[in-house]
Every structure is written in C-alpha cells, then in structure tokens.
Design an enzyme around this catalytic site. Structure first.
Site, PDB file in Angstrom:
ATOM      1  N   HIS A 162       0.862  -1.086   0.025  1.00 21.62           N
ATOM      2  CA  HIS A 162       0.144  -0.074  -0.082  1.00 21.62           C
ATOM      3  C   HIS A 162       0.871   1.252   0.029  1.00 21.62           C
ATOM      4  O   HIS A 162       0.385   2.326   0.419  1.00 21.62           O
ATOM      5  CB  HIS A 162      -1.021  -0.011   1.299  1.00 21.62           C
ATOM      6  CG  HIS A 162      -1.614  -1.310   1.396  1.00 21.62           C
ATOM      7  ND1 HIS A 162      -2.852  -1.550   0.966  1.00 21.62           N
ATOM      8  CD2 HIS A 162      -1.294  -2.493   2.164  1.00 21.62           C
ATOM      9  CE1 HIS A 162      -3.352  -2.781   1.191  1.00 21.62           C
ATOM     10  NE2 HIS A 162      -2.283  -3.421   1.970  1.00 21.62           N
ATOM     11  N   SER A 283      14.767  22.147 -15.539  1.00 20.04           N
ATOM     12  CA  SER A 283      13.520  23.006 -15.816  1.00 20.04           C
ATOM     13  C   SER A 283      13.927  24.596 -16.577  1.00 20.04           C
ATOM     14  O   SER A 283      14.991  24.809 -15.950  1.00 20.04           O
ATOM     15  CB  SER A 283      12.645  23.180 -14.543  1.00 20.04           C
ATOM     16  OG  SER A 283      12.130  24.357 -14.478  1.00 20.04           O
ATOM     17  N   LYS A 289      15.661  22.083 -10.493  1.00 17.51           N
ATOM     18  CA  LYS A 289      15.167  20.983 -10.700  1.00 17.51           C
ATOM     19  C   LYS A 289      15.944  19.820 -11.505  1.00 17.51           C
ATOM     20  O   LYS A 289      17.015  20.359 -12.367  1.00 17.51           O
ATOM     21  CB  LYS A 289      14.009  21.162 -11.518  1.00 17.51           C
ATOM     22  CG  LYS A 289      12.549  21.820 -10.947  1.00 17.51           C
ATOM     23  CD  LYS A 289      12.019  20.693 -10.280  1.00 17.51           C
ATOM     24  CE  LYS A 289      11.210  19.764 -10.685  1.00 17.51           C
ATOM     25  NZ  LYS A 289      10.267  20.426 -11.585  1.00 17.51           N
ATOM     26  N   GLU A 296       9.889   8.657 -16.920  1.00 18.49           N
ATOM     27  CA  GLU A 296       8.681   9.236 -17.040  1.00 18.49           C
ATOM     28  C   GLU A 296       7.954   8.885 -18.489  1.00 18.49           C
ATOM     29  O   GLU A 296       6.902   8.622 -18.655  1.00 18.49           O
ATOM     30  CB  GLU A 296       8.330  10.812 -16.886  1.00 18.49           C
ATOM     31  CG  GLU A 296       8.533  11.278 -15.319  1.00 18.49           C
ATOM     32  CD  GLU A 296       8.701  12.676 -15.205  1.00 18.49           C
ATOM     33  OE1 GLU A 296       7.870  13.243 -15.202  1.00 18.49           O
ATOM     34  OE2 GLU A 296       9.961  13.249 -15.419  1.00 18.49           O
TER      35      GLU A 296
END
Ligand code: ARG
Length: 466
Positions: A162, A283, A289, A296
């Site tokens: 979980h 970024s 970043k 992804e």
C-alpha cells in the site's frame, strides 16, 4: 514518390476508368509497408527458387529474377529506389521495378502467388527479425539489473505494501523482482516467435494454387519451422501481431512500474537513488530541478502500446474469412509498437546499471517506519504467545514508539517489557534491520544470502541463452 500512372498495371485489366486520385492515396500502403521491402524480396527469391525446382520457371529465368531483385535491394539500401503511390504497395512496387529491369520474366514471378500470402509472409519475416533484436535488448536489460542487484545485495530499504512501510527488504531483492518480470516477458516473446514462425506462402489468394508448388521448400528457404496448415487461415489471421502487441503491453506495464518507482525514489521526499545527469533534464524556470524524464516517458509510452494492441484486436474482430483489406491497417500499429519497445528497452538497459543507491537514506527510511514490527511479533510467538496476542502487544509498542518518537530498536529492555514480560535481552537481535532481512532465509526470501544465490542462478540462466 511519383504517382504518374493512371491505371494500376497489376490489376487494371478489368477496369474502364482510372482510380480516383484520392482513392489511390487512401488505399495505398507503400508509404509505410516499404519497411518490409527486404523481407518481400527475400520471400520472392524463395518463391522463384521453388517455382524453378518444380519446373514452372527455368534456371535462366530464376537467374535473371535473382539478379534483378539483388539490384533492387541495392537501390533500396542506397535510397535511390523510386517508390510510386500509383503502384499501391511494396509488393507491386518491387515487381514493377523488376519487370522494368529484366523485362517479361519479371511478370512471371507472381505465378502461383497472391499479395495475400505474400504480405502475410512479409510481416512474419519482418516481425521475426525484430523479435530477435528485442529479445537481445531484453537480455541486456536483465544483465543490467543483475549488475545493479549484485552491488546492492546487502543494501537495506523499506519494503512497501500500500506504499506504506511494511518490512525491511534488500535493494538487491527488490531489483530481482524486476528481473523476474522481465524473465516472463522474455519467455512470452519467445512463445510468440514460435507460433508466428510458420510459412503462409502457397496459400495464394485464399484457396491455394493449381501449380505443383512445394510449400516445405519455401518454408525451409525462409527459415520457417513448417508451412501453415490452412490456406484461408494463413492469409487472414493477424493473431501473431496481436500476440506480439500483447507481449509488448505487458512488458510496458512492467517497465511503467519500474519507472514509477524510479520517479518516486529520485524525488526529494524519498531520495533513495541518484540517476546520472545524462538520463535527466532540467527545468527552464526552476534552476534546482533535475527531472527523471526517461522513466517518465517510458511510463507514458505504455499508453500508445496498449492503444496499438486494442487497435489490432478491433481490426481483427468479426472479420469473415479470408483476406480483407482491413488487414492493411495492421502495419502501422505493429511498426510503432516495435519501435517503441526497442527505444524503451534501450533507455532502461542503459540507465539501470548506472543507478546509484543512496544506501544511508534507504536504511534510515526502513528504520523510521517500524519495519521490524513483524519480527517482534514472530519473536513473541517463539516465546509461546499466540500470534493474535503478539500482534496486539506489538501494536501497543508501536503506538508507544510513535508517541515517544522511538523506533522499536531504540527502546530500552524495560520499556519493551512493559508490553510483555517474556521479552528478554535477545530481542535486540531480531529488532535490527540486518537481523530482520537475514532471518528471511528461504527460496524467494529477502536475505542477502538468498539474493546472492538468486543472482548467481539468473546469471547462469542468461549465459545459457544462445
Ligand atoms: N497492402 C496489402 C496489405 O497490406 C497487401 C495485400 C493486398 N491484397 C489485396 N487483395 N488487395 O494487406
């Protein structure tokens, strides 16, 4: 691409007017099926060789067809071949080029054959070659996983259910779970190859042909295991392409799961691993970043692969026997699935062995999450307390730990004893993270000893491949 011809030379005989220009473009497949040109020619050479062996073509005719087709291969490889939209597809483009090169003999090549068995053969040959490349790339990824797992057999991290801290595991064990997923994908891929490796050549349009063909010979020449057994089925079903896309979808599911974990682990909230800069981007507005774009994107690519699987299933559904033009729509989804799978595997195979584990952060996360609570419960059971009661006792100890900001292993013996008098000094052996993982020492367990032997077995297994 030229589209100068008005009527199609291959089937224009019964037509009294030229094909509508839009219809010609709408029905043509040459823009994409030219990817199978080399397989188309390979199939044609096998077909002509067989026709010669049964006396339908002469040796001279075969020689001239061979020479002509070999020159066409050179033109295609050099990019000088003139593809024509008016000639509809790769098959008729190659045949027309052959005829313009060698004359009337070129027109004999299509004896005892149809584009229906021809295209079914081409796709199988093309996909078989790609499957072999993909199988190797999958093996390379598995080797990369083993390399990283070998470095991290003793690294402790929290295991989750979980997405809540559950029990400590070793990072090597976690990685070997990825290995198992890839292992099943590899065997699914080989199954798919086995079933597709049959030769449809000779099925002709749908019913077979009146020429005394030798289907075993063309099957052998093209490296197929056998000829297919039913001509109607041979020209119509694309289940092998569907099966490949099903393999690809499951593989992408697995890669998307691993990607998701990499994305989580690189986030500052987990901070479990470092991905090398070359697999990340920055970024344009936030200078701090470092984004895990590669995982992804792989995660996102699963969408298009599932889409292609559904496209092929829908394309095939309810088609009456035998060949229908619907099947021309099989190629673009299949090609894109192959391209996507190869890119995703390459990205993963390059990236995985370069992952750096932040061992201290992983360990700290396991320590903070009361991940040895089950070990304490098992300890109490060994001291004679029924499991349900020991569950309750440990629950209370955890509540105390939360309130006093202490992990179980940080409590004193006196503190622990208030929950159960059977707890003794030896409890601390089971409350350590190392003790917890080492105790799960059976096949499939997380103990470093087990992970080491799982890696050794896996290495042997991969070495035995090819
Ligand atoms: N381009 C066609 C395809 O991909 C080749 C077979 C055409 N056959 C036919 N009878 N029109 O399916």
């Amino acid at each position: 691409m030229s589209d100068s011809k008005d009527t199609n030379l291959s089937w224009g005989g019964r037509f009294s007017e030229a094909t509508d220009a839009f219809v010609a473009r709408f029905t043509a497949s040459v823009n994409f099926d030219q990817r199978m040109a080399l397989q188309d020619i390979q199939g044609s050479i096998a077909h002509a060789t067989m026709l010669t062996s049964v006396g339908v073509l002469t040796e001279e005719e075969l020689q001239s067809i061979r020479t002509g087709l070999t020159e066409i291969v050179t033109d295609i490889e050099n990019g000088t071949f003139q593809w024509s939209l008016a000639l509809e597809d790769v098959h008729m483009n190659v045949e027309a080029a052959l005829t313009s090169q060698i004359g009337i003999t070129g027109k004999k090549l299509h004896t005892g054959r149809s584009r229906n068995d021809q295209v079914a053969t081409d796709i199988r040959l093309w996909l078989r070659k790609e499957i072999d490349i993909i199988a190797n790339e999958l093996t390379r990824l598995q080797q990369g996983i083993l390399e990283l797992a070998g470095r991290e057999t003793d690294t402790i991290m929290p295991g989750f259910t979980h997405l809540q801290t559950a029990q400590p595991v070793t990072f090597g064990h976690h990685l070997m779970a990825w290995f198992e997923m890839m292992e099943r994908d590899h065997s699914r891929l080989l199954d798919c190859r086995k079933r597709l490796n049959q030769s449809p050549l000779g099925a002709a349009a749908l019913a077979g042909t009146t020429y005394p063909i030798n289907r075993h010979m063309t099957a052998d020449l093209l490296g197929f295991d056998a000829p297919t057994r039913n001509s109607l089925d041979s020209v119509s079903d694309r289940d092998f392409a569907i099966e490949f896309c099903a393999f690809a979808s499951i593989l992408l599911t697995h890669l998307s799961r691993a990607s998701e974990e990499l994305v989580l682990w690189t986030s500052a909230l987990f901070n479990f691993i470092e991905l090398p800069d070359r697999f990340c981007t920055g970024s344009s507005i936030m200078p701090q970043k470092k984004n895990p774009d590669v995982p992804e994107l792989v995660r996102g690519k699963s969408g298009r692969v599932y889409g292609h699987l559904v496209a092929l299933l829908t394309l095939m559904k309810s088609q009456p026997l035998a060949y229908n033009k619907d099947n021309q729509e099989d190629k673009e989804p299949l090609f894109d699935t192959v391209d996507t799978v190869k890119d995703c595997l390459r990205a993963f195979a390059d990236m995985v062995p370069a992952i750096q584990a932040k061992k201290e952060n992983m360990r700290e996360a396991a320590r903070r999450g009361f991940s040895t609570a089950t070990d304490l419960a098992d300890y109490l059971v060994r001291k004679g307390i029924p499991f349900r009661d020991s569950h309750e006792i440990v629950g209370k100890s955890v509540a105390y730990g939360i309130a006093s900001n202490k992990d179980l292993s940080e409590m004193s013996l006196e503190e622990l004893k208030q929950f159960s008098p059977v707890i003794e000094q030896d409890v601390f052996e089971v409350l350590t993270l190392e003790g917890s993982v080492a105790a799960r020492n059976h096949i499939g367990g997380t103990a470093p000893e087990q992970v080491r032997s799982a890696i050794a077995l896996a290495k042997e297994h991969l070495n035995a491949r090819d």
